[in-house]
Design an enzyme around this catalytic site. Sequence first.
Site, mmCIF file in Angstrom:
data_model
loop_
_atom_site.group_PDB
_atom_site.id
_atom_site.type_symbol
_atom_site.label_atom_id
_atom_site.label_comp_id
_atom_site.label_asym_id
_atom_site.label_seq_id
_atom_site.Cartn_x
_atom_site.Cartn_y
_atom_site.Cartn_z
ATOM 1 N N LYS A 135 -9.161 12.195 2.532
ATOM 2 C CA LYS A 135 -9.808 11.417 3.586
ATOM 3 C C LYS A 135 -9.875 12.189 4.913
ATOM 4 O O LYS A 135 -9.186 13.211 5.086
ATOM 5 C CB LYS A 135 -9.056 10.096 3.745
ATOM 6 C CG LYS A 135 -9.130 9.191 2.501
ATOM 7 C CD LYS A 135 -8.405 7.877 2.767
ATOM 8 C CE LYS A 135 -8.540 6.917 1.606
ATOM 9 N NZ LYS A 135 -7.901 5.596 1.925
ATOM 10 N N TYR A 173 -16.847 0.957 -0.179
ATOM 11 C CA TYR A 173 -15.756 -0.011 0.001
ATOM 12 C C TYR A 173 -16.248 -1.454 0.016
ATOM 13 O O TYR A 173 -15.543 -2.337 0.531
ATOM 14 C CB TYR A 173 -14.987 0.315 1.282
ATOM 15 C CG TYR A 173 -14.055 1.502 1.130
ATOM 16 C CD1 TYR A 173 -12.887 1.405 0.366
ATOM 17 C CD2 TYR A 173 -14.335 2.720 1.736
ATOM 18 C CE1 TYR A 173 -12.031 2.488 0.217
ATOM 19 C CE2 TYR A 173 -13.469 3.813 1.593
ATOM 20 C CZ TYR A 173 -12.320 3.680 0.833
ATOM 21 O OH TYR A 173 -11.464 4.751 0.687
ATOM 22 N N ASN A 212 -4.701 7.117 5.564
ATOM 23 C CA ASN A 212 -3.646 7.397 4.587
ATOM 24 C C ASN A 212 -3.960 8.553 3.625
ATOM 25 O O ASN A 212 -3.500 8.565 2.487
ATOM 26 C CB ASN A 212 -3.251 6.119 3.843
ATOM 27 C CG ASN A 212 -4.402 5.527 3.069
ATOM 28 O OD1 ASN A 212 -5.512 6.058 3.106
ATOM 29 N ND2 ASN A 212 -4.146 4.447 2.352
ATOM 30 N N HIS A 270 -7.575 8.866 -1.364
ATOM 31 C CA HIS A 270 -7.983 7.723 -2.182
ATOM 32 C C HIS A 270 -7.648 8.032 -3.632
ATOM 33 O O HIS A 270 -7.744 9.177 -4.063
ATOM 34 C CB HIS A 270 -9.500 7.519 -2.057
ATOM 35 C CG HIS A 270 -10.047 6.531 -3.051
ATOM 36 N ND1 HIS A 270 -10.001 5.180 -2.830
ATOM 37 C CD2 HIS A 270 -10.622 6.705 -4.271
ATOM 38 C CE1 HIS A 270 -10.542 4.548 -3.879
ATOM 39 N NE2 HIS A 270 -10.922 5.456 -4.774
ATOM 40 N N GLU A 285 -16.805 5.108 -9.256
ATOM 41 C CA GLU A 285 -16.632 5.892 -8.032
ATOM 42 C C GLU A 285 -17.037 7.350 -8.244
ATOM 43 O O GLU A 285 -17.616 7.980 -7.352
ATOM 44 C CB GLU A 285 -15.178 5.788 -7.560
ATOM 45 C CG GLU A 285 -14.847 4.377 -7.065
ATOM 46 C CD GLU A 285 -13.364 4.126 -6.819
ATOM 47 O OE1 GLU A 285 -13.039 2.997 -6.405
ATOM 48 O OE2 GLU A 285 -12.535 5.038 -7.036
HETATM 49 P P1 IDP Z 1 -5.379 1.789 -1.865
HETATM 50 O O1 IDP Z 1 -6.206 2.886 -1.214
HETATM 51 O O2 IDP Z 1 -3.921 2.128 -1.890
HETATM 52 O O3 IDP Z 1 -5.911 1.378 -3.224
HETATM 53 P P2 IDP Z 1 -6.537 -0.681 -0.840
HETATM 54 O O4 IDP Z 1 -5.781 -1.944 -0.662
HETATM 55 O O5 IDP Z 1 -7.514 -0.596 -1.970
HETATM 56 O O6 IDP Z 1 -5.470 0.515 -0.903
HETATM 57 O O7 IDP Z 1 -7.291 -0.407 0.534
HETATM 58 C C1 IDP Z 1 -8.300 0.581 0.610
HETATM 59 C C2 IDP Z 1 -8.092 1.394 1.868
HETATM 60 O O8 IDP Z 1 -8.269 0.532 3.013
HETATM 61 C C3 IDP Z 1 -6.684 1.964 2.058
HETATM 62 O O9 IDP Z 1 -6.470 3.157 1.355
HETATM 63 C C4 IDP Z 1 -6.627 2.162 3.564
HETATM 64 O O10 IDP Z 1 -7.329 3.342 3.976
HETATM 65 C C5 IDP Z 1 -7.400 0.947 4.057
HETATM 66 N N1 IDP Z 1 -6.494 -0.168 4.365
HETATM 67 C C6 IDP Z 1 -5.821 -0.957 3.487
HETATM 68 N N2 IDP Z 1 -5.074 -1.868 4.103
HETATM 69 C C7 IDP Z 1 -5.268 -1.674 5.441
HETATM 70 C C8 IDP Z 1 -4.756 -2.312 6.621
HETATM 71 O O11 IDP Z 1 -3.966 -3.259 6.571
HETATM 72 N N3 IDP Z 1 -5.206 -1.802 7.821
HETATM 73 C C9 IDP Z 1 -6.089 -0.766 7.911
HETATM 74 N N4 IDP Z 1 -6.588 -0.136 6.819
HETATM 75 C C10 IDP Z 1 -6.183 -0.579 5.615
HETATM 76 MG MG MG Z 2 -7.711 0.492 -3.729
#
Ligand code: IDP
Ligand code: MG
Length: 139
Positions: free
Chosen positions: A11, A51, A114, A117, A128
């Site tokens: 990312k 997304y 984070n 992905h 994807e």
């Molecule tokens: P994942 O990437 O671990 O599967 P998901 O719940 O699918 O997590 O969320 C997709 C992406 O959305 C996350 O990787 C992160 O970048 C972002 N995200 C998830 N939860 C939050 C939040 O509470 N605040 C801001 N961004 C978030």
């Molecule tokens: Mg996810």
Amino acid sequence: MSGKRTFTMIKPDAVESGNIGNILQMISNAGFSIKAMKFTQLSEERAKAFYAVHAERPFYGELVDYMSSGPIVAAILEKDNAVEDFRTLIGSTDPAEAAEGTIRKKYAESKGRNAVHGSDSDENAQIEGEFHFDANEVI
Ligand code: IDP
Ligand code: MG
């Protein structure tokens, strides 16, 4: 029967902090091989589409802005049990909760920014991968 392929993105935060090489090294050390890879940037429209499943979540706007804010590396990876093993390698969504030695523990800035992905199912890995690559770009 679990599949052999998953889809990942390095990312914008991890690209910006110079960690493409470190993250690819961890992916390789964990036994994944690369079947497709490109350095690219998502437009706002493409980030929204990728997304779309999160469209109703409160962080959707922030997520779309962030994911379209700078370049990413998109890749299709192969290994036995790819989806589950890759989710283990990257760690929890929030780096504060991610296990020691995971990619997000080492390189993620926050729950939003984070670092990587990883697809959450074989079906989504397929969808994807096809979102980012034409068939002739995949080995
Ligand atoms: P994942 O990437 O671990 O599967 P998901 O719940 O699918 O997590 O969320 C997709 C992406 O959305 C996350 O990787 C992160 O970048 C972002 N995200 C998830 N939860 C939050 C939040 O509470 N605040 C801001 N961004 C978030
Ligand atoms: Mg996810």
